[in-house]
Scaffold this motif. Structure first.
Motif, PDB file in Angstrom:
ATOM      1  N   GLN A 166       0.657  -1.457  -0.079  1.00 57.70           N
ATOM      2  CA  GLN A 166      -0.339  -0.074   0.132  1.00 57.70           C
ATOM      3  C   GLN A 166       0.616   0.992  -0.078  1.00 57.70           C
ATOM      4  O   GLN A 166       1.579   1.008   0.323  1.00 57.70           O
ATOM      5  CB  GLN A 166      -1.039   0.191   0.756  1.00 57.70           C
ATOM      6  CG  GLN A 166      -2.366  -0.696   1.059  1.00 57.70           C
ATOM      7  CD  GLN A 166      -3.622  -0.624   1.868  1.00 57.70           C
ATOM      8  OE1 GLN A 166      -4.596  -0.538   1.824  1.00 57.70           O
ATOM      9  NE2 GLN A 166      -2.444  -0.158   3.284  1.00 57.70           N
ATOM     10  N   ALA A 167       0.307   2.238  -0.544  1.00 53.84           N
ATOM     11  CA  ALA A 167       0.655   3.759  -0.852  1.00 53.84           C
ATOM     12  C   ALA A 167       0.044   4.440  -0.577  1.00 53.84           C
ATOM     13  O   ALA A 167      -0.964   4.109  -0.856  1.00 53.84           O
ATOM     14  CB  ALA A 167       1.498   4.324  -1.968  1.00 53.84           C
ATOM     15  N   ARG A 168       0.629   5.637   0.685  1.00 52.02           N
ATOM     16  CA  ARG A 168      -0.349   6.762   0.512  1.00 52.02           C
ATOM     17  C   ARG A 168      -0.360   8.089   0.199  1.00 52.02           C
ATOM     18  O   ARG A 168       0.574   8.455  -0.350  1.00 52.02           O
ATOM     19  CB  ARG A 168      -0.309   6.803   1.870  1.00 52.02           C
ATOM     20  CG  ARG A 168      -1.009   5.830   2.973  1.00 52.02           C
ATOM     21  CD  ARG A 168      -0.895   5.367   4.501  1.00 52.02           C
ATOM     22  NE  ARG A 168      -1.224   4.377   4.945  1.00 52.02           N
ATOM     23  CZ  ARG A 168      -2.737   3.922   5.169  1.00 52.02           C
ATOM     24  NH1 ARG A 168      -3.677   4.690   5.021  1.00 52.02           N
ATOM     25  NH2 ARG A 168      -2.898   2.744   5.536  1.00 52.02           N
ATOM     26  N   LEU A 169      -0.762   8.592  -0.004  1.00 51.22           N
ATOM     27  CA  LEU A 169      -0.544   9.836  -0.912  1.00 51.22           C
ATOM     28  C   LEU A 169      -0.626  11.477   0.374  1.00 51.22           C
ATOM     29  O   LEU A 169      -1.426  10.963   1.290  1.00 51.22           O
ATOM     30  CB  LEU A 169      -2.005  10.664  -2.003  1.00 51.22           C
ATOM     31  CG  LEU A 169      -1.823  12.219  -2.788  1.00 51.22           C
ATOM     32  CD1 LEU A 169      -0.014  11.610  -3.183  1.00 51.22           C
ATOM     33  CD2 LEU A 169      -2.868  12.318  -2.954  1.00 51.22           C
ATOM     34  N   VAL A 170       0.650  11.935   0.517  1.00 46.23           N
ATOM     35  CA  VAL A 170       1.189  12.753   2.045  1.00 46.23           C
ATOM     36  C   VAL A 170       1.235  13.544   1.631  1.00 46.23           C
ATOM     37  O   VAL A 170       2.099  13.584   0.452  1.00 46.23           O
ATOM     38  CB  VAL A 170       1.729  11.440   2.668  1.00 46.23           C
ATOM     39  CG1 VAL A 170       1.651   9.651   3.214  1.00 46.23           C
ATOM     40  CG2 VAL A 170       3.435  11.055   2.377  1.00 46.23           C
ATOM     41  N   ALA A 171       1.654  14.631   2.760  1.00 50.07           N
ATOM     42  CA  ALA A 171       2.183  16.121   2.605  1.00 50.07           C
ATOM     43  C   ALA A 171       2.332  15.910   4.627  1.00 50.07           C
ATOM     44  O   ALA A 171       2.531  15.125   4.842  1.00 50.07           O
ATOM     45  CB  ALA A 171       1.145  16.772   2.257  1.00 50.07           C
ATOM     46  N   HIS A 172       4.086  16.977   4.584  1.00 44.46           N
ATOM     47  CA  HIS A 172       4.032  17.525   5.546  1.00 44.46           C
ATOM     48  C   HIS A 172       2.779  18.190   5.879  1.00 44.46           C
ATOM     49  O   HIS A 172       1.784  18.471   5.770  1.00 44.46           O
ATOM     50  CB  HIS A 172       5.021  18.505   5.499  1.00 44.46           C
ATOM     51  CG  HIS A 172       6.107  18.549   6.753  1.00 44.46           C
ATOM     52  ND1 HIS A 172       5.278  19.590   7.201  1.00 44.46           N
ATOM     53  CD2 HIS A 172       6.866  17.881   7.354  1.00 44.46           C
ATOM     54  CE1 HIS A 172       6.444  19.613   8.712  1.00 44.46           C
ATOM     55  NE2 HIS A 172       7.262  18.570   8.563  1.00 44.46           N
ATOM     56  N   ARG A 173       2.888  18.595   7.679  1.00 42.28           N
ATOM     57  CA  ARG A 173       2.075  18.019   8.486  1.00 42.28           C
ATOM     58  C   ARG A 173       1.506  19.634   7.855  1.00 42.28           C
ATOM     59  O   ARG A 173       0.552  20.313   8.108  1.00 42.28           O
ATOM     60  CB  ARG A 173       2.306  17.708   9.852  1.00 42.28           C
ATOM     61  CG  ARG A 173       3.545  18.846  10.733  1.00 42.28           C
ATOM     62  CD  ARG A 173       3.055  17.855  12.006  1.00 42.28           C
ATOM     63  NE  ARG A 173       4.601  18.142  12.367  1.00 42.28           N
ATOM     64  CZ  ARG A 173       5.681  17.910  13.923  1.00 42.28           C
ATOM     65  NH1 ARG A 173       4.370  17.039  14.038  1.00 42.28           N
ATOM     66  NH2 ARG A 173       6.589  18.586  13.836  1.00 42.28           N
ATOM     67  N   ALA A 174       2.494  20.818   7.733  1.00 43.54           N
ATOM     68  CA  ALA A 174       2.706  22.085   7.931  1.00 43.54           C
ATOM     69  C   ALA A 174       1.798  22.351   6.830  1.00 43.54           C
ATOM     70  O   ALA A 174       1.781  23.263   6.238  1.00 43.54           O
ATOM     71  CB  ALA A 174       3.724  22.826   8.389  1.00 43.54           C
ATOM     72  N   HIS A 175       2.237  21.468   5.332  1.00 42.67           N
ATOM     73  CA  HIS A 175       2.083  21.730   3.817  1.00 42.67           C
ATOM     74  C   HIS A 175       0.088  22.187   3.909  1.00 42.67           C
ATOM     75  O   HIS A 175      -0.616  21.643   4.772  1.00 42.67           O
ATOM     76  CB  HIS A 175       2.208  20.860   3.167  1.00 42.67           C
ATOM     77  CG  HIS A 175       2.231  20.886   1.521  1.00 42.67           C
ATOM     78  ND1 HIS A 175       1.010  20.855   1.573  1.00 42.67           N
ATOM     79  CD2 HIS A 175       3.054  20.998   0.714  1.00 42.67           C
ATOM     80  CE1 HIS A 175       0.933  21.463  -0.453  1.00 42.67           C
ATOM     81  NE2 HIS A 175       2.268  21.017  -0.664  1.00 42.67           N
ATOM     82  N   PRO A 176       0.266  23.282   2.794  1.00 46.23           N
ATOM     83  CA  PRO A 176      -1.097  23.528   2.943  1.00 46.23           C
ATOM     84  C   PRO A 176      -2.226  22.312   2.870  1.00 46.23           C
ATOM     85  O   PRO A 176      -3.279  22.805   3.779  1.00 46.23           O
ATOM     86  CB  PRO A 176      -1.014  24.568   1.987  1.00 46.23           C
ATOM     87  CG  PRO A 176      -0.387  25.428   1.301  1.00 46.23           C
ATOM     88  CD  PRO A 176       0.992  23.760   2.332  1.00 46.23           C
TER      89      PRO A 176
END
Length: 290
Positions: A166-176
């Motif tokens: 499995q892969a997830r679409l992620v961003a840093h927690r501070a990303h908009p």
């Protein structure tokens, strides 16, 4: 010049025992056979290998240098014999593996460790590539096996399905994007998609239409993870690589409409029937990656 192994053995035995007679006894030959071999060696090299002026025959400086090379020749013979003996046990001489970058390398590296513990003579070469380039490299390198997330197209391969990734679409927690309660594909279009050598329509990723707009293409998932953690953009990362970051909240799975989790179905493809080293690979990668 054609230096024989018999001549090398005679020179080595003479240097260790000090006399023709002792060398002949060690080699289980008659005295005249050892003497003839060493005279032939002198004739073939065109060098004076022995100082016969004193009470005892000794090696000249040239003889000492030739002795070094003769012993290297004998060591090469021993190494060849050992390798042949090991290969007679059925071990493959070489195991070449090409792995898709999204698949964890830990099982493949464990194969290398186990073969070393078993003192297997198999030499292992591991290459990493992405998507369609995996099969291209597999063919170009005439590799033994490949782990690919795209269906193999080459004929004559033996394939085995592996546990899903499995892969997830992620961003840093501070990303908009991480601050939104819902994320649409239109929202994604306004941000930087970080990729590893692009995508492939066969993956059916929710972001496939955005791939051409990506301004950051990186060579592997570790550098991609670093870029996303630095707030550079968003992207797909495999669960095995981001377990800790998700747990502590450094990375956030984006609440994408339609789902931000994608399942991959890796395949292990073999060119030939597996030998012992290849079977180690089959057994380990078939376990659920962690």
């Amino acid at each position: 010049m054609h230096v024989t192994l018999d001549q090398a053995r005679a020179l080595d035995a003479f240097a260790r025992t000090g006399t023709y007679q002792a060398a002949a006894k060690e080699l289980r030959k008659v005295h005249t056979a050892v003497l003839y071999a060493l005279k032939q060696l002198e004739a073939q090299t065109g060098l004076e290998l022995f100082d016969r002026s004193g009470y005892r025959t000794r090696l000249t400086p040239a003889g000492t240098r030739v002795l070094e090379k003769a012993r290297a020749l004998l060591e090469a013979e021993r190494a060849l014999e050992a390798t042949c003996h090991e290969l007679q046990s059925g071990w493959e001489p070489v195991l070449r593996v090409v792995v898709d970058a999204i698949f964890p390398l830990a099982p493949v590296l464990e194969v290398v460790r186990r073969l070393r513990v078993q003192r297997a003579p198999t030499r292992v070469f591991v290459s990493v590539d992405s998507l369609g380039a995996v099969e291209q490299r597999f063919e170009a390198e005439r590799a033994t096996a490949m782990v690919t997330v795209l269906p193999p197209t080459l004929p004559g391969l033996t394939t085995r399905p592996l546990p899903r990734l499995q892969a997830r679409l992620v961003a840093h927690r501070a990303h908009p994007l991480a601050k939104r309660r819902k994320v649409s594909t239109a929202d994604l279009a306004g941000e930087v998609l970080v990729t590893v050598r692009g995508s492939d329509v066969r993956l059916q990723l929710a972001t496939r239409a955005l791939d051409q707009q990506s301004t950051v293409h990186l060579p592997d998932f570790h550098s991609k993870k670093a870029a996303i953690l630095a707030g550079l953009g968003f992207g797909w990362l495999p669960d095995w690589l981001i377990t800790d970051e998700l747990a502590r909240g450094a990375l956030v799975a984006l609440p994408l409409e339609g789902g931000a989790v994608h399942a991959f179905s890796p395949t292990l493809a073999l060119r030939d029937a597996p030998g012992p080293a290849t079977q180690e690979l089959v057994d380990l990668v078939a376990r659920r990656p962690t």
